[in-house]
Design a protein around this motif. Structure first.
Motif, PDB file in Angstrom:
ATOM      1  N   THR A 151      25.687  10.721  44.595  1.00 24.43           N
ATOM      2  CA  THR A 151      25.415  11.197  43.230  1.00 24.43           C
ATOM      3  C   THR A 151      24.199  12.123  43.187  1.00 24.43           C
ATOM      4  OG1 THR A 151      24.017   9.260  42.748  1.00 24.43           O
ATOM      5  CG2 THR A 151      26.358   9.076  42.257  1.00 24.43           C
ATOM      6  N   PHE A 152      24.361  13.246  42.514  1.00 20.26           N
ATOM      7  CA  PHE A 152      23.219  14.132  42.250  1.00 20.26           C
ATOM      8  C   PHE A 152      22.902  14.096  40.764  1.00 20.26           C
ATOM      9  CE2 PHE A 152      21.635  18.107  40.502  1.00 20.26           C
ATOM     10  CZ  PHE A 152      20.444  18.224  41.193  1.00 20.26           C
ATOM     11  N   TRP A 153      21.634  13.831  40.460  1.00 21.72           N
ATOM     12  CA  TRP A 153      21.148  13.879  39.079  1.00 21.72           C
ATOM     13  C   TRP A 153      19.637  13.810  39.114  1.00 21.72           C
ATOM     14  CZ3 TRP A 153      19.588   9.044  36.446  1.00 21.72           C
ATOM     15  CH2 TRP A 153      19.640   7.923  37.284  1.00 21.72           C
ATOM     16  N   PRO A 204      31.350  14.201  53.797  1.00 23.70           N
ATOM     17  CA  PRO A 204      30.037  13.635  54.103  1.00 23.70           C
ATOM     18  C   PRO A 204      28.899  14.624  53.848  1.00 23.70           C
ATOM     19  CG  PRO A 204      31.597  13.065  55.818  1.00 23.70           C
ATOM     20  CD  PRO A 204      32.287  14.058  54.921  1.00 23.70           C
ATOM     21  N   GLY A 205      27.982  14.254  52.961  1.00 19.29           N
ATOM     22  CA  GLY A 205      26.833  15.102  52.663  1.00 19.29           C
ATOM     23  C   GLY A 205      26.966  15.941  51.417  1.00 19.29           C
ATOM     24  N   SER A 206      28.141  15.925  50.786  1.00 18.12           N
ATOM     25  CA  SER A 206      28.358  16.751  49.587  1.00 18.12           C
ATOM     26  C   SER A 206      28.365  15.882  48.329  1.00 18.12           C
ATOM     27  CB  SER A 206      29.697  17.496  49.671  1.00 18.12           C
ATOM     28  OG  SER A 206      30.000  18.135  48.442  1.00 18.12           O
ATOM     29  N   ALA A 207      27.705  16.399  47.273  1.00 15.57           N
ATOM     30  CA  ALA A 207      27.752  15.731  45.968  1.00 15.57           C
ATOM     31  C   ALA A 207      29.067  16.041  45.260  1.00 15.57           C
ATOM     32  CB  ALA A 207      26.564  16.165  45.103  1.00 15.57           C
ATOM     33  N   THR A 208      29.881  16.817  45.850  1.00 13.54           N
ATOM     34  CA  THR A 208      31.254  17.169  45.450  1.00 13.54           C
ATOM     35  C   THR A 208      31.316  17.934  44.130  1.00 13.54           C
ATOM     36  OG1 THR A 208      31.840  15.047  44.396  1.00 13.54           O
ATOM     37  CG2 THR A 208      32.177  15.218  46.771  1.00 13.54           C
ATOM     38  N   CYS A 209      31.747  17.282  43.025  1.00 18.23           N
ATOM     39  CA  CYS A 209      32.149  18.007  41.815  1.00 18.23           C
ATOM     40  C   CYS A 209      31.360  17.551  40.587  1.00 18.23           C
ATOM     41  CB  CYS A 209      33.635  17.786  41.568  1.00 18.23           C
ATOM     42  SG  CYS A 209      34.671  18.196  42.990  1.00 18.23           S
ATOM     43  N   PRO A 210      31.372  18.352  39.527  1.00 19.26           N
ATOM     44  CA  PRO A 210      30.667  17.945  38.305  1.00 19.26           C
ATOM     45  C   PRO A 210      31.352  16.785  37.590  1.00 19.26           C
ATOM     46  CG  PRO A 210      31.836  20.007  37.957  1.00 19.26           C
ATOM     47  CD  PRO A 210      31.924  19.717  39.419  1.00 19.26           C
ATOM     48  N   PHE A 211      30.537  15.960  36.911  1.00 16.86           N
ATOM     49  CA  PHE A 211      31.063  14.900  36.058  1.00 16.86           C
ATOM     50  C   PHE A 211      31.682  15.532  34.810  1.00 16.86           C
ATOM     51  CE2 PHE A 211      30.618  11.370  32.957  1.00 16.86           C
ATOM     52  CZ  PHE A 211      31.345  10.411  33.647  1.00 16.86           C
ATOM     53  N   PHE A 212      32.444  14.735  34.046  1.00 16.66           N
ATOM     54  CA  PHE A 212      33.147  15.220  32.856  1.00 16.66           C
ATOM     55  C   PHE A 212      32.218  16.026  31.946  1.00 16.66           C
ATOM     56  CE2 PHE A 212      35.306  10.830  33.236  1.00 16.66           C
ATOM     57  CZ  PHE A 212      36.114  11.263  34.267  1.00 16.66           C
ATOM     58  N   GLY A 213      32.631  17.217  31.604  1.00 15.61           N
ATOM     59  CA  GLY A 213      31.903  18.027  30.633  1.00 15.61           C
ATOM     60  C   GLY A 213      30.730  18.802  31.183  1.00 15.61           C
ATOM     61  N   VAL A 214      30.327  18.518  32.425  1.00 17.62           N
ATOM     62  CA  VAL A 214      29.183  19.209  33.034  1.00 17.62           C
ATOM     63  C   VAL A 214      29.669  20.519  33.652  1.00 17.62           C
ATOM     64  CG1 VAL A 214      27.403  19.075  34.813  1.00 17.62           C
ATOM     65  CG2 VAL A 214      27.968  17.048  33.446  1.00 17.62           C
ATOM     66  N   ARG A 222      24.674  24.937  47.688  1.00 13.98           N
ATOM     67  CA  ARG A 222      25.709  25.762  48.299  1.00 13.98           C
ATOM     68  C   ARG A 222      27.053  25.290  47.752  1.00 13.98           C
ATOM     69  NH1 ARG A 222      28.788  24.656  52.780  1.00 13.98           N
ATOM     70  NH2 ARG A 222      27.430  22.918  53.371  1.00 13.98           N
ATOM     71  N   ARG A 223      27.898  26.221  47.376  1.00 14.07           N
ATOM     72  CA  ARG A 223      29.252  25.865  46.921  1.00 14.07           C
ATOM     73  C   ARG A 223      30.241  26.349  47.974  1.00 14.07           C
ATOM     74  NH1 ARG A 223      29.789  28.019  41.452  1.00 14.07           N
ATOM     75  NH2 ARG A 223      30.134  29.990  42.534  1.00 14.07           N
ATOM     76  N   ASP A 224      31.085  25.447  48.464  1.00 13.46           N
ATOM     77  CA  ASP A 224      31.998  25.824  49.541  1.00 13.46           C
ATOM     78  C   ASP A 224      33.318  26.356  48.976  1.00 13.46           C
ATOM     79  OD1 ASP A 224      33.643  23.649  48.868  1.00 13.46           O
ATOM     80  OD2 ASP A 224      32.864  22.366  50.470  1.00 13.46           O
ATOM     81  N   LYS A 225      34.249  26.672  49.864  1.00 12.07           N
ATOM     82  CA  LYS A 225      35.503  27.314  49.456  1.00 12.07           C
ATOM     83  C   LYS A 225      36.368  26.414  48.577  1.00 12.07           C
ATOM     84  CE  LYS A 225      37.751  26.080  53.866  1.00 12.07           C
ATOM     85  NZ  LYS A 225      38.633  25.022  53.312  1.00 12.07           N
ATOM     86  N   ASP A 226      36.125  25.092  48.642  1.00 13.74           N
ATOM     87  CA  ASP A 226      36.883  24.151  47.810  1.00 13.74           C
ATOM     88  C   ASP A 226      36.194  23.877  46.478  1.00 13.74           C
ATOM     89  OD1 ASP A 226      38.871  23.751  49.799  1.00 13.74           O
ATOM     90  OD2 ASP A 226      37.499  22.391  50.858  1.00 13.74           O
ATOM     91  N   GLY A 227      35.066  24.553  46.226  1.00 13.20           N
ATOM     92  CA  GLY A 227      34.342  24.333  44.982  1.00 13.20           C
ATOM     93  C   GLY A 227      33.418  23.136  45.007  1.00 13.20           C
TER      94      GLY A 227
END
Length: 603
Positions: free
Chosen positions: A365-367, A387-397, A456-461
Motif C-alpha cells: 500500500t502507498f499512502w 513484487p515491489g509495485s504499489a500497482t493501481c489507484p484505489f477507487f476514485g483516486v 515510475r509507471r510501467d507498460k501495464d499502468g
C-alpha cells in the motif's frame, strides 16, 4: 457532506454495540511487551471505558474544539483517550512515544494543547523508558518559551496565554508500578486511576459538523518544522472504513493485526478508526518484533489466529535474517500487507513464500499522513501482483505522472507522482498555516496534489514508488526532514555546518549519512561522533533520527550560489564514483577530499 452532523466515536462504538449487536465481540486483543501481559477488550468494554475517559476529560474542562496531546505507548488507554476526544468533539494530537521532550514540546506548542495524557513509563523490549520524565521536561520547555513573550508591555494577551500554559494538566497512566522515580508536580499532575475513579460510563456524543476537525497529526516538513496535518470527521471516517474493508478483504470472522504504532497515521487509520468502523477484531501490540525472541510476531499470529497481517518492510527485512522457517503455525493467514515505504522485491518474495506460504496475496500500500488512507494499492485476489509495485489507484483516486515542467506524461513514464482530484480522506489543511498547506501540496504544480514522491509507471499502468524527491528521508518507514536533522547537528558548539542524506540500509531501507563541517580548531573524533548521535539526535528529535554514519567534511560541495549539492553527497555516501556533471560546483576538489575521507565515517 458539508452541513451534515455525525460523531465518529458513535459510528465506531455505539453503532456496533446498539445497532449491529456486536457488544460481546472482541474489539482488541491487547498483547503487551511481555508475553505474560495480555487483555481481551470487547466492544461493550471499549464503549464503557471511552465514555468514562470522555467524562473525565470534561471534568478537566475539555470541550469541543480543544486540543488534547497524547503521549502514550501502545496500551488500551491510548485508544480510550483518542476515542474519548472524538466523542466530546476535542481534537486529539497523538505524539509517538519515541519522540524526545523537544519534539513533544514543539507539537504541544504548535497545536496549543492544554491537556497532556502520558504514562509513567514503558518497556520496549528489555529497555525501560521514563515517559513521564520526558513529558515533564517537555512541559517545562513549553513554559520557558513563553517567558520572554510575557515580558512584553505591549499587550495583555501573552500573559493570558502564559497562565493557560502554566495551568496545563498532565494525566499519567501507571504502567510500570513502583519501578520508576516519577517526576510529579502536584499543581498539574494527576494519576489516570484517580481521575477515572467514580466517573460515569455513559456519555452522550457531541454531534459534529461533517467538516469539523477530528485530529492533528504531525509529519516532518522539508523546512525542518513539522506540519500539523488536519483531518476532519466524515471524509476521514468514510475513507478509512472503505479502504480497510476492501484492501484487506475484511470479513466478520477475521482477526486483523497491524503492527504499527498509533502515534503514526497507519495506527490512526488501520488500528483504530478503519477496523472499528467495520466492527473488526484487531490485535493491539505494545512490543517489538524480536523480544523476548525472534519468533514473537509468528507466535502472536498463531495465538490469536490472525488472518490479515499488516506490517512494514523494515520488520520483514529484520526477520528475514533469522531463517526461512518460522516455528509457528501460520495457516490462519489470508492476506499480507506492507506499509511505510516501498518494499524491495527480495523482501516481497520472502514475505510471500515463507510467511504467506505462497497462498496469501501481498498488498503493498502507498499512502501518506496527508492522504488519510490508501491511494495506490492492489486488491486481494483481484489485482495481479508485481513484487515491489504499489500497482493501481484505489477507487476514485486519479494519479498522474508529471515532468519537472509540470507536463503530464502518458504511458510508460517516470517523474513526479501527483493526484488530479481529491478523495474523501484527503487532509484539510496544516494546522494554523494555510499558506504552508497551499505552498507544500498545490503550488508547485497548480491543479494537482503533489505527493513529494517520484514514481515510475510501467507498460501495464502499474505504479512503482521511487522515493522522495524533496529533502526528506524515509528511515524504517518514518519520514524525517534533512533540515530537522541538520538543525539538531549544528546546535553542537563544535559544528559549523551539516548536511544529511540517505544511504541504503539492509534493514531500515534508508539510514542517515551525515556530513559535518567543524569550526576552526575543533577535532573530529569518536567522542564528538557519540555526542552528535546522543545530544544532537536522540535528545533533540528521538532515537529514530540517530545517524548511522557521520563523516568529517572540511568542505561541502556547493554551487556558486551557495546551494549544497545533495545529489553529490548521496553518491559519496554510497561510494558511487560516476558523479556526472560537476561544472556548477564552486570547488570541485571538495568532492575528492570527501571521497578520500569516507573511511572515517563510523557506523
Amino acid at each position: 457532506m458539508e452541513g451534515a452532523k455525525t460523531n465518529i466515536c458513535y459510528n465506531v462504538l455505539d453503532r456496533n454495540v446498539h445497532v449491529r449487536n456486536l457488544g460481546e465481540k472482541v474489539a482488541y486483543y491487547w498483547e503487551g511487551n511481555s508475553p505474560n501481559h495480555h487483555q481481551t477488550i470487547t466492544y461493550n468494554q471499549l464503549l464503557r471505558n471511552v465514555c468514562r475517559c470522555a467524562n473525565a476529560l470534561k471534568l478537566l474542562g475539555v470541550k469541543k474544539g480543544d486540543r488534547v496531546a497524547i503521549y502514550l505507548p501502545m496500551i488500551p488507554e491510548l485508544v480510550y483517550t483518542m476515542l474519548a476526544c472524538a466523542r466530546i468533539g476535542a481534537v486529539h494530537s497523538i505524539v509517538f512515544a519515541g519522540f524526545s521532550s523537544e519534539s513533544l514540546c514543539e507539537r504541544i506548542m504548535d497545536a496549543q494543547c492544554n491537556i497532556l495524557v502520558t504514562a509513567d513509563g514503558v518497556y520496549r523490549g528489555d529497555k525501560l523508558i521514563n515517559l513521564k520524565k520526558i513529558a515533564s521536561e517537555a512541559l517545562e520547555r513549553c513554559k520557558e518559551r513563553y517567558v520572554p513573550v510575557c515580558c512584553s508591555p505591549l499587550s495583555e494577551e501573552p500573559l493570558k496565554i502564559m497562565t493557560k500554559l502554566l495551568s496545563r494538566v498532565c494525566v499519567c497512566v501507571c504502567v510500570c508500578v513502583g519501578v520508576l522515580q516519577t517526576p510529579w508536580d502536584e499543581s498539574c499532575d494527576i494519576w489516570w486511576a484517580d481521575l477515572m475513579d467514580g466517573v460515569s460510563d455513559e456519555c452522550e456524543p457531541e454531534w459534529m459538523d461533517s467538516e469539523d476537525p477530528l485530529f492533528i497529526l504531525y509529519t516532518s516538513g522539508s523546512t525542518g518544522k513539522p506540519k500539523g496535518v488536519v483531518h476532519t470527521v466524515t471524509g476521514y471516517m468514510l475513507y478509512t472504513s472503505l479502504t480497510f474493508k476492501y484492501v484487506f478483504d475484511y470479513h466478520h470472522d477475521d482477526v486483523y493485526w497491524c503492527t504499527a504504532d498509533i502515534g503514526w497515521i497507519t495506527g490512526h487509520s488501520y488500528i483504530t478508526y478503519g477496523p472499528l468502523a467495520n466492527g473488526g477484531t484487531s490485535v493491539l501490540f505494545e512490543g517489538v518484533p524480536v523480544y523476548p525472541h525472534v519468533g514473537r510476531l509468528w507466535e502472536i499470529i498463531e495465538k490469536y489466529g490472525v488472518s490479515k497481517f499488516y506490517t512494514a518492510p523494515t520488520a520483514i527485512r529484520l526477520l528475514m535474517k533469522y531463517g526461512r522457517e518460522p516455528l509457528y503455525d501460520l495457516s490462519s493467514l489470508r492476506v499480507l500487507g506492507t506499509v511505510g515505504e516501498p518494499i524491495n522485491p527480495e523482501a516481497w518474495l520472502w514475505y510471500y513464500d515463507v510467511v504467506g506460504q505462497q497462498r496469501c496475496p501481498v498488498i503493498d500500500t502507498f499512502w501518506q499522513t496527508e492522504t488519510g488512507g490508501h491511494v495506490l494499492t492492489p486488491l486481494p485476489a483481484s489485482t495481479p501482483l508485481k513484487p515491489g509495485s504499489a500497482t493501481c489507484p484505489f477507487f476514485g483516486v486519479q494519479p498522474a505522472v508529471l515532468n519537472e515542467h509540470g507536463e503530464e506524461l502518458e504511458g510508460e513514464a517516470e517523474g513526479y507522482l501527483v493526484f488530479q482530484k481529491p478523495w474523501p480522506g484527503i487532509m484539510r489543511g496544516v494546522y494554523g498555516n494555510q499558506e504552508r498547506f497551499e505552498s507544500t501540496y498545490f503550488r508547485k504544480f497548480p491543479g494537482f496534489y503533489v505527493t513529494g514522491d517520484g514514481c515510475r509507471r510501467d507498460k501495464d499502468g502499474y505504479y512503482w514508488i521511487t522515493g522522495r524527491i524533496d529533502d526528506m528521508l524515509n528511515v524504517s518507514g518514518h519520514l524525517l526532514s534533512t533540515a530537522e536533522v541538520e538543525a539538531a547537528l549544528t546546535e553542537h558548539p563544535s559544528v559549523a555546518e551539516a548536511a544529511v542524506v540517505s544511504r541504503p540500509h539492509a534493514v531500515k531501507g534508508e539510514c542517515l549519512y551525515c556530513f559535518v563541517t567543524l569550526k576552526d580548531h575543533k577535532e573530529f573524533n569518536r567522542t564528538l561522533m557519540e555526542e552528535l548521535k546522543r545530544k544532537g539526535q536522540r535528545e533533540k528529535i528521538g532515537p529514530i533520527a540517530t545517524p548511522d554514519f557521520i563523516q568529517n567534511a572540511p568542505g561541502l560541495p556547493k554551487t556558486r550560489s551557495g546551494k549544497i549539492m545533495r545529489r553529490v553527497l548521496r553518491q559519496i555516501a554510497r561510494n558511487e564514483k560516476d558523479l556526472g556533471d560537476l561544472s556548477t560546483l564552486a570547488d570541485p576538489k571538495v568532492v575528492e577530499v570527501l571521497f578520500s575521507q569516507r573511511w572515517e565515517a563510523a557506523a
